[in-house]
Design a protein around this motif. Structure first.
Motif, PDB file in Angstrom:
ATOM      1  N   LEU A   1      -1.007   4.698 -10.310  1.00 20.38           N
ATOM      2  CA  LEU A   1      -1.256   5.577  -9.170  1.00 20.38           C
ATOM      3  C   LEU A   1      -0.925   7.039  -9.472  1.00 20.38           C
ATOM      4  CD1 LEU A   1       0.217   3.325  -6.319  1.00 20.38           C
ATOM      5  CD2 LEU A   1      -2.198   3.838  -6.689  1.00 20.38           C
TER       6      LEU A   1
ATOM      7  N   LEU B   1      -2.348  -5.700  -8.266  1.00 18.50           N
ATOM      8  CA  LEU B   1      -1.794  -4.808  -7.257  1.00 18.50           C
ATOM      9  C   LEU B   1      -0.296  -4.615  -7.454  1.00 18.50           C
ATOM     10  CD1 LEU B   1      -3.506  -5.904  -3.914  1.00 18.50           C
ATOM     11  CD2 LEU B   1      -4.203  -4.150  -5.533  1.00 18.50           C
TER      12      LEU B   1
ATOM     13  N   VAL C   1       0.839  -1.194   0.000  1.00 17.21           N
ATOM     14  CA  VAL C   1       0.000   0.000   0.000  1.00 17.21           C
ATOM     15  C   VAL C   1       0.876   1.246   0.000  1.00 17.21           C
ATOM     16  CG1 VAL C   1      -1.897  -1.167   1.172  1.00 17.21           C
ATOM     17  CG2 VAL C   1      -0.224   0.098   2.518  1.00 17.21           C
TER      18      VAL C   1
ATOM     19  N   GLY D   1      -3.222   1.659   5.034  1.00 19.87           N
ATOM     20  CA  GLY D   1      -3.961   1.987   3.827  1.00 19.87           C
ATOM     21  C   GLY D   1      -4.709   0.764   3.352  1.00 19.87           C
TER      22      GLY D   1
ATOM     23  N   SER E   1     -11.054  -3.078   0.670  1.00 22.73           N
ATOM     24  CA  SER E   1     -10.263  -3.398  -0.524  1.00 22.73           C
ATOM     25  C   SER E   1     -11.087  -4.202  -1.520  1.00 22.73           C
ATOM     26  CB  SER E   1      -9.007  -4.182  -0.122  1.00 22.73           C
ATOM     27  OG  SER E   1      -8.277  -4.601  -1.259  1.00 22.73           O
TER      28      SER E   1
ATOM     29  N   SER F   1      -2.894   8.038  -3.065  1.00 28.38           N
ATOM     30  CA  SER F   1      -2.478   7.097  -2.024  1.00 28.38           C
ATOM     31  C   SER F   1      -3.546   6.035  -1.822  1.00 28.38           C
ATOM     32  CB  SER F   1      -2.247   7.847  -0.711  1.00 28.38           C
ATOM     33  OG  SER F   1      -3.504   8.265  -0.183  1.00 28.38           O
ATOM     34  N   ASP F   2      -3.254   5.119  -0.916  1.00 24.69           N
ATOM     35  CA  ASP F   2      -4.230   4.095  -0.518  1.00 24.69           C
ATOM     36  C   ASP F   2      -4.874   4.430   0.826  1.00 24.69           C
ATOM     37  OD1 ASP F   2      -3.924   2.286  -2.741  1.00 24.69           O
ATOM     38  OD2 ASP F   2      -1.973   1.745  -1.936  1.00 24.69           O
TER      39      ASP F   2
ATOM     40  N   LYS G   1      -6.782   0.411  -3.265  1.00 27.99           N
ATOM     41  CA  LYS G   1      -7.774   1.492  -3.277  1.00 27.99           C
ATOM     42  C   LYS G   1      -7.401   2.606  -4.253  1.00 27.99           C
ATOM     43  CE  LYS G   1     -10.008   4.953  -0.316  1.00 27.99           C
ATOM     44  NZ  LYS G   1      -9.376   6.183  -0.776  1.00 27.99           N
ATOM     45  N   GLY G   2      -6.173   3.104  -4.159  1.00 26.40           N
ATOM     46  CA  GLY G   2      -5.763   4.192  -5.043  1.00 26.40           C
ATOM     47  C   GLY G   2      -5.813   3.803  -6.506  1.00 26.40           C
TER      48      GLY G   2
ATOM     49  N   TYR H   1     -13.657  -1.906  -3.305  1.00 20.36           N
ATOM     50  CA  TYR H   1     -13.074  -0.996  -4.298  1.00 20.36           C
ATOM     51  C   TYR H   1     -12.567  -1.754  -5.525  1.00 20.36           C
ATOM     52  CZ  TYR H   1     -13.280   3.281  -1.496  1.00 20.36           C
ATOM     53  OH  TYR H   1     -13.717   4.386  -0.805  1.00 20.36           O
TER      54      TYR H   1
END
Length: 367
Positions: free
Chosen positions: A115, A347, A7, A79, A330, A61-62, A83-84, A333
């Motif tokens: 990101l 990821l 993260v 985080g 997570s 960011s996450d 997510k980000g 999202y």
């Protein structure tokens, strides 16, 4: 591999070459590039904008925020994995669709990493444009207490919680604290009417009255594009926030664009269609996390009452959330992102180093 390593929590300390302070918000950090780097990238990458346009690197960011607080998890998981990346992927998808359908451009010029965005400087319109298709959340709370006038639009009697509204409702609110505008409270995020905006065009950063109508058109058409696309996935687009701004086109003229993010689980409510047909609400957005927080802590008024902000901040800093809750967020999202973009979302293993490598090797923005 430790989960926390996957993260990106701190995103305002990247060694990106800049001559201005880094602006760090709840989720994104913005690095303004030097004039020479901006001009170089515009020429090298062929961005279709004036050669002297200021550019910025925007790194998401996450971090997870809710009720104006940042929340962290146990075991150093500060985080939400993916997510980000999910937020950026969803926004990129909708911004691209808007452009394909001839609505308007966004501030994004380039995507060096999942990101990261390269954006052009925009002059923001000082309203957060909320569009609502169902009565829920804060609107329902106000309606249930007798309020019927929402930003100058009168709602009928007899509406039920989570019911579809007679028509799409636009409820703009102030973006930041605006001063000296007669009839507009000097507070962040207070509702304003269309008449307020027309009376104070300059105060809200609009060029002219026509652009007020244009923002409403872009909001309604953008909402419809997202709502229709989600309906094909049997998902319901409940409400969302749009932000707009002005940028310069290649000829140096102002044009109104979409900016910030759009149609994401952070800025919108999305409900699972099948569950709704059966009379249930299954949230596909941050709203599910908000509801968990309200149910988890014994005094939900701390989270809902703006006058108890010190207690709220203490609540967030003193309580690390269970890892399964961070992973539940997570899953929400990543799940809705993959459904929207139609492909898997892998990821990052070392997100910060990946960003540094691409900005150094492909964009020469890190010494």
């Amino acid at each position: 591999m430790v989960l926390a390593d996957k993260v990106l929590v701190v995103n305002d300390n990247l060694p990106i070459r800049t001559d201005k302070p880094v602006h760090s918000g709840k989720v994104r950090s913005v690095y303004w590039l030097t004039a020479s780097d901006s001009a170089r990238l515009i020429e090298e990458k062929g961005y279709d904008i004036p050669a002297n346009t200021p550019l910025a690197i925007m790194v998401i960011s996450d971090r997870i925020s809710a009720f104006d607080c940042i929340w962290k998890g146990e075991d150093g998981l500060n985080g939400v994995p993916g997510k980000g990346m999910a937020l950026n992927a969803i926004s990129n998808h909708w911004f691209t669709l808007f452009k394909e359908k001839g609505l308007a451009d966004s501030h994004i010029l380039d995507i060096p990493h999942p990101l990261v965005w390269i954006v052009q400087k925009a002059r923001p319109v000082m309203i957060e444009a909320i569009a609502r298709q169902y009565i829920t959340g804060s609107m329902w709370r106000s309606y249930s207490q007798g309020e019927r006038d929402f930003c100058g639009i009168i709602q009928p009697e007899g509406l039920r919680k989570d019911q579809k509204l007679p028509e799409l409702l636009i409820t703009p609110s102030t973006k930041g604290i605006l001063t000296g505008l007669e009839g507009v409270p000097e507070a962040d995020d207070v509702n304003v009417s269309r008449e307020d905006i027309l009376r104070h065009l300059e105060g809200f950063n609009f060029n002219n009255e026509h652009d007020v109508s244009l923002y409403e058109k872009l909001l309604k058409e953008g909402f419809e594009v997202i709502s229709n696309a989600l309906a094909e996935q049997n998902e319901i687009f409940v409400d969302t926030k749009f932000e707009f701004g002005y940028v310069k086109d290649a000829a140096g003229n102002d044009k109104l664009i979409y900016m910030d993010e759009v149609g994401t689980p952070d800025s919108s409510r999305i409900w699972e269609g099948k569950a709704f047909e059966q009379g249930n609400i299954i949230e596909q957005s941050k709203e599910g996390f908000r509801q968990w927080l309200l149910n988890h802590f014994p005094e939900p008024d701390i989270l809902l009452n703006k006058n108890r902000m010190p207690e709220r901040l203490a609540l967030a800093s003193d309580n690390l959330l269970p890892q399964e809750i961070m992973m539940m967020i997570s899953d929400t999202y990543i799940g809705i992102a993959e459904k929207i973009i139609g492909k898997s979302l892998p990821l990052s293993l070392h997100p910060k180093q990946e960003i540094i490598d691409v900005l150094r090797n492909e964009y020469q923005l890190i010494d």
